[in-house]
Write an enzyme that holds these catalytic residues in place. Structure first.
Site, mmCIF file in Angstrom:
data_model
loop_
_atom_site.group_PDB
_atom_site.id
_atom_site.type_symbol
_atom_site.label_atom_id
_atom_site.label_comp_id
_atom_site.label_asym_id
_atom_site.label_seq_id
_atom_site.Cartn_x
_atom_site.Cartn_y
_atom_site.Cartn_z
ATOM 1 N N TYR A 53 -9.521 9.831 -8.162
ATOM 2 C CA TYR A 53 -8.364 10.697 -8.423
ATOM 3 C C TYR A 53 -8.631 12.077 -7.827
ATOM 4 C CZ TYR A 53 -4.390 12.651 -10.970
ATOM 5 O OH TYR A 53 -3.208 13.257 -11.286
ATOM 6 N N ASN A 124 5.908 10.197 -15.983
ATOM 7 C CA ASN A 124 6.762 9.285 -15.218
ATOM 8 C C ASN A 124 8.222 9.711 -15.128
ATOM 9 O OD1 ASN A 124 4.629 7.657 -14.512
ATOM 10 N ND2 ASN A 124 4.851 6.290 -16.258
ATOM 11 N N ASN A 150 9.000 -2.858 -10.829
ATOM 12 C CA ASN A 150 8.799 -3.203 -12.244
ATOM 13 C C ASN A 150 7.890 -2.210 -12.968
ATOM 14 O OD1 ASN A 150 8.927 -4.885 -14.580
ATOM 15 N ND2 ASN A 150 6.889 -5.669 -14.076
ATOM 16 N N SER A 151 7.393 -1.217 -12.264
ATOM 17 C CA SER A 151 6.520 -0.218 -12.910
ATOM 18 C C SER A 151 7.347 0.691 -13.806
ATOM 19 C CB SER A 151 5.819 0.619 -11.838
ATOM 20 O OG SER A 151 6.777 1.396 -11.150
ATOM 21 N N VAL A 153 7.574 3.939 -13.515
ATOM 22 C CA VAL A 153 8.311 4.848 -12.629
ATOM 23 C C VAL A 153 9.495 4.108 -12.003
ATOM 24 C CG1 VAL A 153 8.202 6.172 -10.483
ATOM 25 C CG2 VAL A 153 6.355 6.353 -12.130
ATOM 26 N N ARG A 173 7.311 -8.610 -7.273
ATOM 27 C CA ARG A 173 6.451 -9.719 -6.852
ATOM 28 C C ARG A 173 6.902 -11.070 -7.396
ATOM 29 N NH1 ARG A 173 0.324 -7.500 -7.423
ATOM 30 N NH2 ARG A 173 0.915 -6.990 -9.565
HETATM 31 N N1 LIG Z 1 3.133 12.457 -9.783
HETATM 32 C C1 LIG Z 1 2.660 11.385 -9.206
HETATM 33 O O1 LIG Z 1 2.147 11.439 -8.113
HETATM 34 C C2 LIG Z 1 2.802 10.073 -9.902
HETATM 35 C C3 LIG Z 1 3.233 10.057 -11.217
HETATM 36 C C4 LIG Z 1 3.396 8.818 -11.856
HETATM 37 C C5 LIG Z 1 3.105 7.643 -11.180
HETATM 38 N N2 LIG Z 1 2.658 7.704 -9.902
HETATM 39 C C6 LIG Z 1 2.357 6.453 -9.150
HETATM 40 O O2 LIG Z 1 3.484 5.592 -9.262
HETATM 41 C C7 LIG Z 1 3.052 4.231 -9.286
HETATM 42 C C8 LIG Z 1 3.598 3.535 -10.527
HETATM 43 O O3 LIG Z 1 3.028 4.138 -11.680
HETATM 44 P P1 LIG Z 1 3.416 3.577 -13.127
HETATM 45 O O4 LIG Z 1 2.661 4.325 -14.145
HETATM 46 O O5 LIG Z 1 4.889 3.524 -13.212
HETATM 47 O O6 LIG Z 1 2.817 2.099 -12.992
HETATM 48 P P2 LIG Z 1 2.734 0.918 -14.086
HETATM 49 O O7 LIG Z 1 3.844 1.029 -15.065
HETATM 50 O O8 LIG Z 1 1.331 0.839 -14.583
HETATM 51 O O9 LIG Z 1 3.022 -0.373 -13.212
HETATM 52 C C9 LIG Z 1 2.167 -0.742 -12.160
HETATM 53 C C10 LIG Z 1 2.964 -1.623 -11.209
HETATM 54 O O10 LIG Z 1 2.185 -1.849 -10.055
HETATM 55 C C11 LIG Z 1 2.486 -3.144 -9.593
HETATM 56 N N3 LIG Z 1 1.385 -3.547 -8.722
HETATM 57 C C12 LIG Z 1 0.073 -3.511 -9.007
HETATM 58 N N4 LIG Z 1 -0.637 -3.914 -7.949
HETATM 59 C C13 LIG Z 1 0.257 -4.200 -6.972
HETATM 60 C C14 LIG Z 1 0.142 -4.683 -5.636
HETATM 61 N N5 LIG Z 1 -1.053 -4.922 -5.083
HETATM 62 N N6 LIG Z 1 1.263 -4.889 -4.934
HETATM 63 C C15 LIG Z 1 2.464 -4.612 -5.461
HETATM 64 N N7 LIG Z 1 2.656 -4.157 -6.715
HETATM 65 C C16 LIG Z 1 1.553 -3.958 -7.469
HETATM 66 C C17 LIG Z 1 2.664 -3.969 -10.842
HETATM 67 O O11 LIG Z 1 3.490 -5.032 -10.488
HETATM 68 P P3 LIG Z 1 3.801 -6.289 -11.465
HETATM 69 O O12 LIG Z 1 4.893 -5.815 -12.365
HETATM 70 O O13 LIG Z 1 4.240 -7.330 -10.517
HETATM 71 O O14 LIG Z 1 2.521 -6.609 -12.170
HETATM 72 C C18 LIG Z 1 3.360 -2.973 -11.782
HETATM 73 O O15 LIG Z 1 4.754 -3.091 -11.697
HETATM 74 C C19 LIG Z 1 1.515 4.285 -9.244
HETATM 75 O O16 LIG Z 1 1.121 4.184 -7.891
HETATM 76 C C20 LIG Z 1 1.200 5.671 -9.760
HETATM 77 O O17 LIG Z 1 -0.047 6.146 -9.329
HETATM 78 C C21 LIG Z 1 2.519 8.899 -9.256
#
Ligand SMILES: NC(=O)c1ccc[n+]([C@@H]2O[C@H](COP(=O)([O-])OP(=O)(O)OC[C@H]3O[C@@H](n4cnc5c(N)ncnc54)[C@H](OP(=O)(O)O)[C@@H]3O)[C@@H](O)[C@H]2O)c1
Length: 230
Positions: A53, A124, A150-151, A153, A173
Site C-alpha cells: 500500500y 467507498n 460486484n465490489s 465500490v 465474473r
Molecule cells: N480511493 C481509492 O483509491 C479506492 C477506494 C476504495 C476502493 N478502491 C479500489 O476499488 C476496488 C474495489 O474495492 P472494494 O472495497 O469495493 O472491493 P470488494 O468489495 O472487496 O470487492 C472485491 C471485488 O474484486 C473482484 N475481484 C477480485 N479479484 C479479481 C480478479 N482477479 N479479476 C476480476 N475481479 C476480481 C471480486 O469479484 P467477485 O465478486 O467475482 O468475487 C469482488 O467483486 C479495489 O481495487 C480497491 O482497492 C480504491
C-alpha cells in the site's frame, strides 16, 4: 484490550495477530475515546498488511482504514461529540477494540444507522461518487463501463449512476450476479471474456462509452478500453 498487530509485511493471514495491549487511557483535551463496534476489511487493508500500500509505517503497525464506534469519553474542550454518540473515524489503525483520537477526526453519524453500513461509509461511497463526477462530465443517458462491478465500490457506482440517469455496463465474473445487480439499478451486465467488446456493443447498440472504471489492471484495462473504441 485487543488490537491487531503486524510485525512484518506479508500475507494478512500469516502476519496479522491479535494482541492483548493496554487500554488507550482517558482522553486529553480535544480528544475522544470510543469503543470500536465494527470495521470492514478493505482491499487497501490487505495491501497494507502485504506492504504494497502507499502507506508503509514502521512496524509493529495496526491495519484498518475504517471503523464505526461508540464514544465512551470526551476530553476538555470537546463540545460537538458526546459519550454515546455513534462515530466514524477519519484516522487509520482501526483494527482494535478502542481508539483515542482528536475530536476533529471523528464524524458523528445517526444513532440508528446500520453498524456495518456506517463502518464502510468513509471510503467507498465517496470513491464511487468521485469516479462518476471527477473524471469526465457525465450527462444523463451517457454510458459508463466498470469491471469488478460486484465490489462494494461497483455496487455504489451502479446506485449513484442510476440516480443521475447515467447508464452502467457492468463486467463481472459470473452471470448469476446479473439479477442482483440489475435490481440495484444496473442497465446492462456482461460476463468478462475474450469477446467482451462484442458483448458490450451488442447491448449498447454501439453507443459511445464515456468512462471506463478498471479495478483489475493489466489485460483487463486493455479489454475495457477496447469496449470504448468506436
Ligand atoms: N480511493 C481509492 O483509491 C479506492 C477506494 C476504495 C476502493 N478502491 C479500489 O476499488 C476496488 C474495489 O474495492 P472494494 O472495497 O469495493 O472491493 P470488494 O468489495 O472487496 O470487492 C472485491 C471485488 O474484486 C473482484 N475481484 C477480485 N479479484 C479479481 C480478479 N482477479 N479479476 C476480476 N475481479 C476480481 C471480486 O469479484 P467477485 O465478486 O467475482 O468475487 C469482488 O467483486 C479495489 O481495487 C480497491 O482497492 C480504491
Amino acid at each position: 484490550m485487543k488490537q491487531i498487530l503486524i510485525d512484518r509485511y506479508g500475507p494478512p493471514e500469516e502476519v496479522a495477530r491479535c494482541a492483548e495491549v493496554p487500554g488507550v487511557g482517558a482522553p486529553a483535551t480535544g480528544e475522544v475515546v470510543f469503543d470500536v463496534l465494527a470495521f470492514p476489511i478493505n482491499p487497501a487493508d490487505v495491501s497494507f498488511c502485504r506492504g504494497t500500500y502507499r502507506l508503509k509505517p514502521p512496524l509493529p503497525a495496526t491495519p484498518g482504514a475504517e471503523c464505526v464506534g461508540r464514544v465512551t469519553a470526551v476530553g476538555a474542550g470537546v463540545s460537538d461529540v458526546k459519550p454515546g454518540d455513534l462515530v466514524i473515524n477519519l484516522q487509520r489503525g482501526n483494527w482494535a477494540q478502542q481508539r483515542r483520537v482528536k475530536a476533529d477526526d471523528v464524524v458523528v453519524v445517526p444513532s440508528g444507522m446500520d453498524l456495518r453500513q456506517a463502518a464502510m461509509l468513509r471510503i467507498n461511497p465517496p470513491t464511487a461518487l468521485l469516479l462518476l463526477t471527477d473524471v469526465v462530465g457525465l450527462e444523463s443517458g451517457d454510458w459508463v463501463i466498470q469491471n469488478v462491478a460486484n465490489s462494494a465500490v461497483g455496487r455504489l457506482v451502479i446506485r449513484l449512476a442510476r440516480a443521475r440517469g447515467v447508464k452502467t455496463m457492468n463486467v463481472v465474473r459470473r452471470a448469476s450476479l446479473f439479477p442482483e445487480l440489475k435490481a440495484l439499478g444496473a442497465d446492462a451486465c456482461v460476463v468478462d471474456g475474450p469477446d467482451l467488446a462484442d458483448a458490450v456493443r451488442a447491448q449498447t447498440g454501439g453507443a459511445p462509452i464515456r468512462l471506463g472504471l478498471d479495478a483489475v489492471s493489466g489485460r483487463a484495462t486493455a479489454a475495457s478500453c477496447a469496449t470504448t473504441a468506436r
